[in-house]
Design an enzyme around this catalytic site. Structure first.
Site, PDB file in Angstrom:
ATOM      1  N   GLU A 114       2.806 -41.942   3.816  1.00  0.00           N
ATOM      2  CA  GLU A 114       2.893 -40.504   4.079  1.00  0.00           C
ATOM      3  C   GLU A 114       4.161 -40.206   4.873  1.00  0.00           C
ATOM      4  O   GLU A 114       4.862 -41.124   5.297  1.00  0.00           O
ATOM      5  CB  GLU A 114       1.660 -40.049   4.853  1.00  0.00           C
ATOM      6  CG  GLU A 114       1.492 -40.790   6.161  1.00  0.00           C
ATOM      7  CD  GLU A 114       0.113 -40.596   6.782  1.00  0.00           C
ATOM      8  OE1 GLU A 114      -0.184 -39.468   7.159  1.00  0.00           O
ATOM      9  OE2 GLU A 114      -0.632 -41.600   6.874  1.00  0.00           O
ATOM     10  N   LYS A 116       6.560 -39.191   7.907  1.00  0.00           N
ATOM     11  CA  LYS A 116       6.535 -39.306   9.365  1.00  0.00           C
ATOM     12  C   LYS A 116       7.206 -38.055   9.929  1.00  0.00           C
ATOM     13  O   LYS A 116       8.424 -37.909   9.895  1.00  0.00           O
ATOM     14  CB  LYS A 116       7.263 -40.559   9.836  1.00  0.00           C
ATOM     15  CG  LYS A 116       7.109 -40.740  11.335  1.00  0.00           C
ATOM     16  CD  LYS A 116       7.661 -42.062  11.816  1.00  0.00           C
ATOM     17  CE  LYS A 116       7.333 -42.286  13.273  1.00  0.00           C
ATOM     18  NZ  LYS A 116       7.755 -41.197  14.165  1.00  0.00           N
ATOM     19  N   ASP A 118       8.668 -35.288  12.341  1.00  0.00           N
ATOM     20  CA  ASP A 118       9.447 -35.384  13.574  1.00  0.00           C
ATOM     21  C   ASP A 118       9.043 -34.226  14.480  1.00  0.00           C
ATOM     22  O   ASP A 118       9.691 -33.186  14.524  1.00  0.00           O
ATOM     23  CB  ASP A 118      10.939 -35.315  13.226  1.00  0.00           C
ATOM     24  CG  ASP A 118      11.766 -36.015  14.270  1.00  0.00           C
ATOM     25  OD1 ASP A 118      11.177 -36.635  15.179  1.00  0.00           O
ATOM     26  OD2 ASP A 118      13.002 -35.940  14.176  1.00  0.00           O
ATOM     27  N   TYR A 221       0.422 -30.418  11.180  1.00  0.00           N
ATOM     28  CA  TYR A 221       0.019 -31.256  10.050  1.00  0.00           C
ATOM     29  C   TYR A 221      -0.937 -32.332  10.575  1.00  0.00           C
ATOM     30  O   TYR A 221      -0.595 -33.064  11.518  1.00  0.00           O
ATOM     31  CB  TYR A 221       1.233 -31.931   9.405  1.00  0.00           C
ATOM     32  CG  TYR A 221       1.929 -31.042   8.405  1.00  0.00           C
ATOM     33  CD1 TYR A 221       1.504 -30.993   7.077  1.00  0.00           C
ATOM     34  CD2 TYR A 221       3.000 -30.237   8.791  1.00  0.00           C
ATOM     35  CE1 TYR A 221       2.136 -30.170   6.159  1.00  0.00           C
ATOM     36  CE2 TYR A 221       3.635 -29.412   7.875  1.00  0.00           C
ATOM     37  CZ  TYR A 221       3.201 -29.379   6.560  1.00  0.00           C
ATOM     38  OH  TYR A 221       3.826 -28.561   5.654  1.00  0.00           O
ATOM     39  N   LYS A 309      11.346 -46.317   9.138  1.00  0.00           N
ATOM     40  CA  LYS A 309      12.232 -45.235   9.558  1.00  0.00           C
ATOM     41  C   LYS A 309      13.467 -45.080   8.673  1.00  0.00           C
ATOM     42  O   LYS A 309      13.950 -46.035   8.090  1.00  0.00           O
ATOM     43  CB  LYS A 309      12.710 -45.504  11.000  1.00  0.00           C
ATOM     44  CG  LYS A 309      11.594 -45.553  12.023  1.00  0.00           C
ATOM     45  CD  LYS A 309      11.193 -44.172  12.495  1.00  0.00           C
ATOM     46  CE  LYS A 309      12.216 -43.572  13.419  1.00  0.00           C
ATOM     47  NZ  LYS A 309      11.931 -43.801  14.838  1.00  0.00           N
ATOM     48  N   CYS A 403      56.227 -33.118   7.367  1.00  0.00           N
ATOM     49  CA  CYS A 403      55.179 -33.639   6.505  1.00  0.00           C
ATOM     50  C   CYS A 403      55.178 -35.168   6.547  1.00  0.00           C
ATOM     51  O   CYS A 403      56.223 -35.795   6.351  1.00  0.00           O
ATOM     52  CB  CYS A 403      55.405 -33.168   5.079  1.00  0.00           C
ATOM     53  SG  CYS A 403      54.339 -34.006   3.902  1.00  0.00           S
ATOM     54  N   CYS A 406      56.389 -36.531   2.851  1.00  0.00           N
ATOM     55  CA  CYS A 406      57.735 -36.361   2.297  1.00  0.00           C
ATOM     56  C   CYS A 406      58.779 -35.982   3.330  1.00  0.00           C
ATOM     57  O   CYS A 406      59.963 -35.909   3.021  1.00  0.00           O
ATOM     58  CB  CYS A 406      57.707 -35.330   1.169  1.00  0.00           C
ATOM     59  SG  CYS A 406      57.468 -33.655   1.769  1.00  0.00           S
ATOM     60  N   CYS A 421      52.665 -28.210   3.848  1.00  0.00           N
ATOM     61  CA  CYS A 421      53.979 -28.806   3.649  1.00  0.00           C
ATOM     62  C   CYS A 421      54.816 -27.822   2.840  1.00  0.00           C
ATOM     63  O   CYS A 421      54.335 -27.244   1.864  1.00  0.00           O
ATOM     64  CB  CYS A 421      53.829 -30.133   2.902  1.00  0.00           C
ATOM     65  SG  CYS A 421      55.402 -30.810   2.360  1.00  0.00           S
ATOM     66  N   CYS A 426      55.080 -32.100  -2.964  1.00  0.00           N
ATOM     67  CA  CYS A 426      54.729 -33.199  -2.072  1.00  0.00           C
ATOM     68  C   CYS A 426      53.537 -34.025  -2.554  1.00  0.00           C
ATOM     69  O   CYS A 426      53.651 -35.222  -2.749  1.00  0.00           O
ATOM     70  CB  CYS A 426      54.466 -32.648  -0.684  1.00  0.00           C
ATOM     71  SG  CYS A 426      53.964 -33.901   0.469  1.00  0.00           S
TER      72      CYS A 426
HETATM   73  S1  IVH Z   1      -0.252 -41.982  12.547  1.00  0.00           S
HETATM   74  C1  IVH Z   1      -1.403 -44.794  15.435  1.00  0.00           C
HETATM   75  N1  IVH Z   1       1.043 -40.510  10.902  1.00  0.00           N
HETATM   76  O1  IVH Z   1       4.886 -40.831  15.015  1.00  0.00           O
HETATM   77  C2  IVH Z   1      -0.640 -43.665  15.959  1.00  0.00           C
HETATM   78  N2  IVH Z   1       1.884 -40.672  13.105  1.00  0.00           N
HETATM   79  O2  IVH Z   1       6.148 -43.082  16.282  1.00  0.00           O
HETATM   80  C3  IVH Z   1       0.226 -43.007  14.936  1.00  0.00           C
HETATM   81  N3  IVH Z   1       3.889 -39.301  13.488  1.00  0.00           N
HETATM   82  O3  IVH Z   1       2.856 -40.834  17.849  1.00  0.00           O
HETATM   83  C4  IVH Z   1      -0.445 -41.917  14.249  1.00  0.00           C
HETATM   84  N4  IVH Z   1       4.007 -38.461  11.478  1.00  0.00           N
HETATM   85  O4  IVH Z   1       3.610 -38.551  16.823  1.00  0.00           O
HETATM   86  C5  IVH Z   1       1.001 -40.972  12.140  1.00  0.00           C
HETATM   87  N5  IVH Z   1       2.038 -39.194   9.285  1.00  0.00           N
HETATM   88  C6  IVH Z   1       2.004 -39.657  10.545  1.00  0.00           C
HETATM   89  C7  IVH Z   1       2.945 -39.279  11.513  1.00  0.00           C
HETATM   90  C8  IVH Z   1       2.861 -39.821  12.782  1.00  0.00           C
HETATM   91  C9  IVH Z   1       4.548 -38.480  12.667  1.00  0.00           C
HETATM   92  C10 IVH Z   1       4.301 -39.561  14.872  1.00  0.00           C
HETATM   93  C11 IVH Z   1       3.195 -39.513  15.887  1.00  0.00           C
HETATM   94  C12 IVH Z   1       3.199 -40.870  16.503  1.00  0.00           C
HETATM   95  C13 IVH Z   1       4.606 -41.272  16.300  1.00  0.00           C
HETATM   96  C14 IVH Z   1       4.804 -42.774  16.388  1.00  0.00           C
END
Ligand code: IVH
Length: 660
Positions: A114, A116, A118, A221, A309, A403, A406, A421, A426
């Site tokens: 899934e 990750k 931010d 989410y 990552k 330049c 040239c 130039c 050139c």
């Molecule tokens: S799972 C077991 N699923 O990433 C703890 N974390 O670097 C992790 N995060 O603290 C939970 N997307 O803030 C999980 N799809 C995702 C995530 C996710 C972002 C963050 C979360 C966690 C951090 C770890």
């Protein structure tokens, strides 16, 4: 309307508003326009004001009802909030699998992948189906109670469909668009900008006044449930979350092995720029919850989960130099030559500084430590200078007055940002020079046509032929329309041409009046590029067949500082110029004419032999001729030689001279 009717009306309104909210905030699929939503909400507020006793605890109007706090209360997590171990690159992912395999060697494994997000992790505790406490992670054991702020997030249900106890984990995020708007607002108010969406999300949750949080349009989410629900896989957990009314990302995949994980990762990487919110990788979990539990926890992270990552899009490096590139239109572009740095998956050694104004705006100096950013597949930009890293040795860059290609004067028209130039030809001249250099009689680099060369010149990758040899695959790859494969081929073609004979090298320099023949003569006479460079005009002129005009041109070429620098560059990038052994034979420097047919040598062979002996083949007799070789049936050349008093020899004597 009496109280009874009002009660029914309020209940209906709450239900309707909630279902519209779900469509809008959770499914991203609004069922009605904002006006309708707002109108219903307004009516609800009116009724709730008139009949406060009828207001439902989790009314949609209660989301922003909280009062400002003095500080956040501490909350102990019932289940520790863990974090994730990072993996950068496929190798680290493979190593992770190996570690898992040590503990569960034989069971079939599948993974759930899934996004990750931010953002900021929060835990939502539902008691009897109602959102009771929302907490930040804190140190994993104790977090902060941010319930009032979390209630303002419309994608979070305040009530579950059933009155169960439940603890949900997920990420509070801010979209890129909202972040940009927020920063514009911050700037207007003279406040510092949030550096990224994650900081903005975190900063918004940590507001003591929920009204401010509410204005930040955050989203949530969900990605995990820590309550025992009797489910078998992580995939089922996601389905369940969706069923409970949470926003769950659609971008997910079950993978049967790491190759499939990698495929998903690469798809997501491509998708990344188009996503409305920031992500910094993917999360890979052992899908089977029982196995996940058995794998346990290492440090602060579950062993069965990993954050795969993305390569960082920002990196710091040092500006070693600032050079100036001249484009097709004569435009001068300053380019930062960087200490090579790995950013966003490739090594970067150059960045455009765009123009003089941009250099002043950033106040970037030669020697500065800078922040480099590469978004997607575009050429990297210097976004920031770190002035605290200065030692005082940095030098301020000035645009050149002439330049760099040239030597013509440069000008900046009023109101324009660019210097150009003044010589309209050139770029063309430079491009032509490099085109000549890669051509067949010269370095002979197959597959490197004018289009590619123009692109290299325009993007500042090369300024002259020697720069070609310093190109890295990564330099080319990031250019538009260059795939990894074609970048590889180009580099192979360039590197394959590194060894070159001296005549070809001289020819490649593109000196005015120096064709392949003259290049050959020069090579034969001087034997090395150093000796040719040090030759006087007279020495060059003394070579038979080389007249004054050509000698002047060659001599002048080697006197130019720029050209001397070019030769040094070729040697520095380790172009191997095969020297020519200058044989001194009795024929060296002598002019020879052959008339009539020879017994043992064809015309071509004789010519070649003369050249190899350092002599000069000529087809007509003059007072400068040293020998006329007379074979069978000589022509009028013999007569002429006699008249001019030129020495006449036969084939046998000729062979003796060649062999001695
Ligand atoms: S799972 C077991 N699923 O990433 C703890 N974390 O670097 C992790 N995060 O603290 C939970 N997307 O803030 C999980 N799809 C995702 C995530 C996710 C972002 C963050 C979360 C966690 C951090 C770890």
């Amino acid at each position: 309307m009496d109280v009874k009717q009002a009660k029914i009306r309020i209940e209906k309104l709450v239900e309707q508003i909630n279902s519209f909210r779900f469509r809008y905030h959770v499914l991203d699929d609004p069922a009605v326009t904002d006006e309708i939503y707002d109108s219903l909400t307004r009516e609800l507020i009116e009724l709730e004001t008139k009949y406060p006793q009828l207001k439902l605890k989790n009314s949609p109007t209660s989301r922003v009802g909280g009062i400002a706090l003095d500080k956040f209360e501490k909350v102990e997590h019932k289940n520790r909030m863990l974090s994730l171990t990072d993996a950068f690159g496929f190798e680290e992912l493979t190593a992770w699998e190996a570690r898992i395999r040590k503990i569960i060697p034989n069971q079939p494994l599948d993974y759930y992948c899934e996004l990750k997000f931010d953002g900021l992790a929060v835990s939502l505790r539902y008691v009897k189906g109602e959102l009771a406490i929302a907490a930040t992670r804190g140190d994993g054991f104790v977090g902060e109670n941010v319930t009032a702020n979390i209630r303002t997030i419309h994608s979070i249900p305040l009530e579950l469909p059933e009155p169960n106890h439940l603890e949900v984990r997920g990420e509070v995020i801010m979209t890129k668009q909202v972040w940009a708007e927020l920063n514009r607002q911050q700037a207007k108010e003279g406040k510092p900008p949030y550096v990224n969406t994650r900081n903005a999300a975190a900063g918004s949750i940590r507001q003591l006044d929920p009204k401010i949080t509410a204005s930040r349009k955050l989203q949530f989410y969900a990605y995990d449930v820590v309550t025992e629900l009797g489910l078998k896989t992580h995939e089922q957990v996601h389905k369940q979350l969706r069923g409970l009314g949470f926003k769950v990302s659609e971008t997910q995949k079950r993978a049967r092995n790491l190759t499939e994980v990698l495929k998903f990762y690469e798809q997501v990487l491509k998708l990344r720029a188009d996503l409305p919110f920031g992500i910094d990788g993917i999360v890979v979990s052992v899908n089977d919850l029982e196995l996940l539990r058995r794998l346990g926890v290492v440090g602060k992270a579950p062993r069965g989960m990993i954050a795969f990552k993305f390569p960082p899009e920002k990196a710091t490096t040092v500006v070693d130099d600032i050079i100036v590139q001249v484009g097709r239109t004569g435009k001068l572009t300053p380019i930062a030559v960087l200490r090579p740095v790995f950013v966003s998956g490739t090594t970067v050694s150059r960045a455009t500084l765009h123009n003089e104004d941009e250099i002043r705006r950033l106040d970037v100096r030669i020697g500065d430590t800078v922040v480099l950013q590469r978004a997607g597949d575009v050429i990297p930009d210097i976004v920031e200078v770190l002035p605290k890293m200065r030692t005082g040795k940095e030098t301020i860059f000035h645009m050149p007055k002439k330049c760099p290609i040239c030597g013509s004067s440069v000008l900046r028209k009023e109101g324009m940002v660019d210097w150009v130039c003044s010589n309209k030809n050139c770029f063309a001249k430079q491009a032509r020079g490099i085109r000549h250099l890669v051509s067949k009689g010269a370095f002979d680099m197959a597959g490197i046509g004018p289009k590619i060369l123009n692109k290299f010149i325009e993007t500042g990758l090369i300024k002259d032929g020697a720069d070609l040899f310093g190109l890295q695959k990564e330099d080319i790859e990031i250019l538009e329309r260059f795939a990894e494969k074609s970048a590889e081929n180009i580099i192979a073609s360039i590197q394959g041409a590194k060894k070159i004979t001296l005549p070809k090298f001289i020819y490649a320099l593109g000196i005015l009046h120096v064709g392949e023949e003259t290049a050959f003569d020069l090579a034969q006479r001087f034997g090395s590029i150093e000796r040719l460079g040090a030759a006087s005009k007279d020495e060059i002129n003394a070579i038979p067949n080389i007249g004054e005009v050509v000698a002047d041109s060659v001599y002048e070429w080697f006197q130019s500082k720029r050209n001397q620098e070019l030769i040094r560059k070729f040697l520095a990038v380790r172009v191997q110029i095969e020297r020519v052994k200058v044989k001194t034979t009795p024929l060296t420097g002598k002019s020879i004419v052959v008339t009539g047919s020879l017994e043992f040598l064809s015309r071509e062979e004789a010519k070649q032999a003369v050249r190899e002996a350092g002599g000069n083949w000529s087809s007509s007799v003059s007072k400068n001729t040293d020998y006329v070789v007379v074979g069978e049936n000589p022509g009028s050349k013999e007569e002429k030689a006699k008249k001019l008093g030129v020495k006449i020899i036969n084939e046998k004597q000729f062979k003796a001279l060649l062999n001695s």
